[in-house]
Design a protein around this motif. Sequence first.
Motif, short mmCIF file in Angstrom:
data_model
loop_
_atom_site.label_atom_id
_atom_site.label_comp_id
_atom_site.label_asym_id
_atom_site.label_seq_id
_atom_site.Cartn_x
_atom_site.Cartn_y
_atom_site.Cartn_z
N ASN A 1 49.73 38.17 41.55
CA ASN A 1 50.74 37.17 41.92
C ASN A 1 50.89 36.95 43.61
O ASN A 1 51.78 37.63 44.05
N PRO A 2 50.25 35.99 43.97
CA PRO A 2 50.31 35.68 45.30
C PRO A 2 51.67 35.20 45.83
O PRO A 2 52.29 36.02 46.64
N GLN A 3 52.22 34.61 45.05
CA GLN A 3 53.95 34.09 45.31
C GLN A 3 54.53 35.19 45.26
O GLN A 3 55.83 35.30 45.94
N GLY A 4 54.47 36.24 44.40
CA GLY A 4 55.21 37.37 44.21
C GLY A 4 55.21 38.48 45.01
O GLY A 4 55.69 39.56 44.77
N MET B 1 41.81 31.70 47.56
CA MET B 1 42.07 30.58 48.41
C MET B 1 43.56 30.83 48.42
O MET B 1 44.15 30.49 49.51
N ARG B 2 44.09 30.85 47.45
CA ARG B 2 45.84 30.88 47.39
C ARG B 2 46.24 32.23 48.11
O ARG B 2 47.08 32.18 48.71
N MET B 3 45.32 33.17 47.80
CA MET B 3 45.60 34.33 48.71
C MET B 3 45.67 34.27 50.13
O MET B 3 46.68 34.55 50.95
N LEU B 4 44.69 33.31 50.53
CA LEU B 4 44.40 32.99 51.90
C LEU B 4 45.35 32.30 52.44
O LEU B 4 46.10 32.41 53.55
N GLN B 5 45.95 31.30 51.53
CA GLN B 5 46.85 30.28 51.96
C GLN B 5 48.33 30.93 52.18
O GLN B 5 49.07 30.41 53.06
N LYS C 1 48.92 33.23 53.84
CA LYS C 1 48.98 34.03 54.89
C LYS C 1 48.95 32.93 56.03
O LYS C 1 48.81 33.52 57.45
N GLU C 2 48.92 31.56 55.98
CA GLU C 2 48.77 30.73 56.72
C GLU C 2 49.72 30.76 57.89
O GLU C 2 49.51 30.56 59.01
N TRP C 3 50.87 31.09 57.11
CA TRP C 3 52.10 30.87 57.96
C TRP C 3 52.30 31.87 59.03
O TRP C 3 52.63 31.59 60.35
N THR C 4 51.98 33.05 58.49
CA THR C 4 52.27 34.26 59.62
C THR C 4 51.20 34.37 60.33
O THR C 4 51.25 34.81 61.52
N THR C 5 49.96 34.15 59.99
CA THR C 5 48.62 34.37 60.79
C THR C 5 48.29 33.04 61.57
O THR C 5 47.60 33.20 62.56
N GLY C 6 48.78 32.04 61.55
CA GLY C 6 48.33 30.68 61.81
C GLY C 6 46.70 30.22 61.60
O GLY C 6 46.17 29.55 62.02
N ILE C 7 46.28 31.15 60.77
CA ILE C 7 44.86 30.94 60.34
C ILE C 7 44.75 30.04 59.18
O ILE C 7 45.09 30.33 57.95
N ARG C 8 43.85 29.15 59.23
CA ARG C 8 43.77 27.86 58.21
C ARG C 8 42.15 27.82 57.91
O ARG C 8 41.43 27.89 58.58
N PHE C 9 42.28 27.79 56.41
CA PHE C 9 40.69 27.77 56.16
C PHE C 9 40.41 26.37 55.36
O PHE C 9 41.01 26.09 54.38
N ILE C 10 39.89 25.50 56.24
CA ILE C 10 39.98 23.94 55.77
C ILE C 10 38.63 23.67 55.40
O ILE C 10 38.09 22.35 55.13
N ASN C 11 37.83 24.74 55.20
CA ASN C 11 36.21 24.55 54.90
C ASN C 11 36.21 23.99 53.21
O ASN C 11 37.21 24.18 52.39
N PRO C 12 35.34 23.04 52.91
CA PRO C 12 35.06 22.70 51.36
C PRO C 12 34.97 24.20 50.80
O PRO C 12 34.29 25.02 51.29
N VAL C 13 35.15 24.02 49.35
CA VAL C 13 35.36 25.17 48.66
C VAL C 13 34.68 24.89 47.38
O VAL C 13 34.73 23.79 46.90
N LEU C 14 33.79 25.94 46.83
CA LEU C 14 33.20 25.79 45.44
C LEU C 14 33.66 26.88 44.53
O LEU C 14 33.51 27.97 45.32
N ASP C 15 33.72 26.62 43.24
CA ASP C 15 34.09 27.93 42.51
C ASP C 15 33.02 28.22 41.49
O ASP C 15 32.67 27.14 40.78
N ALA D 1 39.54 23.58 35.67
CA ALA D 1 40.17 23.26 36.91
C ALA D 1 41.73 23.00 37.05
O ALA D 1 42.24 22.74 37.85
N ARG D 2 42.23 22.86 35.73
CA ARG D 2 43.90 22.77 35.62
C ARG D 2 44.53 24.09 35.78
O ARG D 2 45.46 24.18 35.97
N LEU D 3 43.74 25.08 35.78
CA LEU D 3 44.43 26.12 36.14
C LEU D 3 45.02 26.40 37.42
O LEU D 3 44.53 26.05 38.30
N ARG D 4 46.21 26.76 37.47
CA ARG D 4 46.70 26.92 38.86
C ARG D 4 47.36 28.39 39.33
O ARG D 4 48.02 28.91 38.25
N TYR D 5 47.36 28.85 40.42
CA TYR D 5 47.94 30.16 40.75
C TYR D 5 49.36 29.92 41.54
O TYR D 5 49.17 28.91 42.28
#
Lengths: 725, 126
Positions: A546-549, A628-632, A634-648, A721-725
Motif C-alpha cells: 500500500n504505497p499511499q498507506g 512506479m507508484r512507490m517511486l512517485q 518519494k518525488e516530493w521528499t527527494t525531488g527525484i522524478r523518473f520521467i523515462n518511458p516505462v514498459l510492464d 492496464a486498468r489496474l491502479r495502485y
Amino acid sequence: MSPKNKFFWWVIVSIGFVLIVFVAMAWLFWQPLPPDEKALLVQVFKANFGYLFTVAFLLFAVLGLTLDWFFRFYIIPLGQLADEASLMCSVNPGHRVNIDGGKDVIRLSRIINQNAERYQEIKNNIREKIERAKADVESEKNIFAGLLSELPEGVVICNARGRIILYNRQAKAVLGENDPDGLSEEPRECRQSDRYVGLGRTIYEILDKNLIEHALNEIHLKLERKSPNAASFFVMVSRNHSLIKVEAVPVLDHERIFSGFILIFRDITEKLQRDREVNNQLRSLTKNMRASVSSIRSAAELLLEYPGMEPEQRQSFYTIVHDEARSLSELLNNKWFDYSSFIKTQWPLVTVTTGDFIQGITRRAKETLGVTIDLLHCDCEESIKIDNYSLLLSMLFVLHHLKEEVHVDHFNCTLTRKEGYAVLDFGWRGEPIRLDALRNWENMILKVNEDMIPLTLKDVVGHHDAEIWTYSDREKNGFSYFRLSLPVHDIPASEQIRHLAILSESRPEFYDFDLFNQAGQTSELDNQPLSELTYTVFDTETTGLNPQGGDEIISIGAVRIVNGRILRDEKFDQLVNPQRELSWESIKFHQIQPEVLKGQPTIDQVLPAFRRFVGNTVLVAHNAAFDMRMLQMKEWTTGIRFINPVLDTLLLSAVVHPIHQSHNLESAAHRMGIKVVGRHTALGDAWTTAELFLKLIRLLANKGIYTLKEAREASQKTYYARLRY
Amino acid sequence: MPHKILVVEDEPNILIPIRFLLEKNGYEVMAVENGEAVMEALSAFAPDLVLLDIMLPQMDGFEVCQVIRNHPDWRDIKIAFLTAMGRDMDISKGMSMGGDAYITKPFSNAEVIECVKNLLSDEPQK
C-alpha cells in the motif's frame, strides 16, 4: 477477450440467429392464411402450449450444450494450441503441447509435438556447431579483452553518437567509480560516483560535453581537410583530481565515413608535477647564477678600476666576491642539474599551426562572447605546441574579461613570429589593463559561460611556457594591447604517432561486437525498434502493498539491457532503511530481516544514485504500476522524478498470451522456459524480469509490435492496464 | 646638479657595487629594496632614471614600470631593467611595457655606465 466472455458471445449470437430464423419462417407461414385457419391455429397453439414450450426449451438447451461442448473441446483448445505452438517455435523449444480437447485436437497436438521433437533434434545439431564456432570467437575475444585490460591507458570506444561500446577497467577507474573492484566495505551506492561508466551509456554524461564536442569539431575539421593527423587532444581533471591527458582518435568505416571515436586516457599528474619542479628549479638556478656572477663581476671590476678606494670599501667588495663564489659552488653541487634532460620534451602538448589556433579563437569569440576579432596580420604557418582546448579557453577567458573591463567588443589582432616566439596581440583603443588586474585573472579558474576547466589562467600559461602581459603603444595614439607570447615549435617526424583508425570492410579478427551500428536514443525513442533500445529493468521490495498507506521501499535491484543483452557487470543492488517497522507478513515474503536494514542508506540517499544509474534508458518492471507508484510517492521528499518511458512485462505478457489467465512473474517465466532464481529479492526479480522481457520482445515481433510506441499502445489496451495502485 | 638615479634591487651584493659605481661616476644615487618603496622614493627623490630589477618581493618590476608610465608626473622618467630574466620573451615584455633599456645579469660595469649615460644624455642636469 477472455475465454468465458467469448463463449457467452457465441451463445447469444447463436440463439439470436435461431430465433430470428424461426420468427421469420412463422411470419411467412402466418401471412397468407385466411382468418378462419388463423383462428384454428391459435386454438391449436393454445391447447398445446405446454408441449410446444417444452419442445422449444429442449431444443435451445441442446443447442446451448452443443455449443458449450464445441467451444470447450475445439475453439478454446485451438487458441491455446496456437499460443503454445508459437512458444515452441520461438522462445521455449522444450515446451510440449498438453491440452484437453476433442479427438482431432489431441491428434493435432501429438503431431505438433512429434514435429517439435524433430525440429529440436535438428536445432540441437545446429546449436552444437554454433557453440563450437562461438567458443572459438569467445577465445579470441578473451585475448582481445585481456590485451585491453592490461593496457596502462584507459580506453573507451564510442559510436558516432557517443554511446560507449567498449571500455577497460583503467578507463572506469579514471572516469567513474573510485573503487572499480568493489573492495571498499562502504555501501556500494553511497560511494558510487555521479558518473556511471557502462556499455550503451553516453560519454556526454561522463565527460564534460564541451570537451568532447571541441575534440570532435577539431577532428571533423581535420578530416575535411584530409589532414594525416586527425587526432585531437585535451586535458581534463579526473574525480580524484588527477590531471588526465585525453587523446581522441576518430574511427572511420571502409568508406572513410566517421563512425565512432576512441578515447585514450593517460594520467599525467605525476609527470607534470615532476616537470614543473624541474622547470622551477632550473629557472631558479639560472636566476641565482646570473645574480651571483653579476655581483662577482661588478665587484671585481670595481676593485681593478679603483685601486685607491677606502680599505672598508675594498673589504666589502672582497666579501661580496667570496660570498657569491661560495654560493655559486653550492649551486653547481646541487642535484638540480641532473634533471635537465627531462624538461620540456615531456609536456603533453600537440602541434598546431598558428593559423588554426587564431581561426579557432576568432570563431569561438564570435559565437560565445559576441566579440569580433579583426585579424590585421598573421604569420599563419608557424607551428606551436599547445593544449588546444585549455589555451583556447584561456584566450576566450581573457577576451571575456577584457570586454567587461574596457567595454569593447571589437579587437584588432596580429599574430607575428618574433625570433623564437609566436606573438599574439589583441589591440583596442584605450588604457591598458593594470597588471594587478591581470594577476587577479591569472589566479581565477577558467570559465566562460558553459565552458570550464578547473585550472587557472596562470596554470595554462605556465604549462605552455608562455607569457602574457598588457601594454600601451604610445606611437599608435592611445592603442593598448594584450599580448600572448609562446614558443614556436618545429615538428619532428616522430610526432606523427596515431592518426586515425580505418576499419576494413570485413570486421577485425578479434571483434565480434556490432560496435558501430547501435541506434542512439533521442526524442524519436518512440519509433525505435524495441530490440535496439537500452533498458533498465528493476524491481523493488517493500514493507507492504500500500504505497499511499505509508509502505516504504526496502530494496531496489536493477540490471541493464543493452543491444539485446543483459549486462552482468552493470547492476544496481541496494538495501534501503525504511525508517519504520517491518510487518511479519512482509518479512515472510521477502526474508529481509529488520536488523539488516538498520545500517543501510535511506531512500533519499539511494534514489539519486538510482536515478543516475537509470540515466535516460527505458524503464521495465513486472507490474510496473506498483513499482512506479512507490517511486512517485518519494518525488516530493527527494525531488527525484523518473520521467523515462516505462514498459510492464505483466501487460506485455497479457498482450502476447491473451488466452492465458495468469501473468504473474513465475507463470510468465515458466511459460517462457526461464529458470527463476532469487525470487522475491529485488535483484533476482529484476534479473528474471529482464530475461522475460527479452523473450517477450521476440513474441511481440510475431504480433507485429516492433517499436516502443507500439508496445506501449498494446499494453494500454490490455485488461490489466486498468489496474491502479 | 648631478643626475639622480633610483636603484631598485633586493640583492645587497648587487646593490652595493652598483651604488659605488654610479656614485664614482658622478650620479646621485638612492636605493630601495622592493617595489612598494619605489612610490615613496619617486616622490621624494624625483629621479631621472630608475634601474629596476624585475623579480622583487611584493610588487614586481613590470608592475612598477606600468605604474611609472601611467603616472603623469613620472611618465618621462627613464627606466632601465636590470635583471636575471634573460629570455627574449622577457626582454620583449619589458620593452613593450615601457622600458627604455634592458640589461641582463651578469653585466659589466662598463655596460651599465654606457647604458646610463646614453639614457641620460638627453636629460638636462637639474
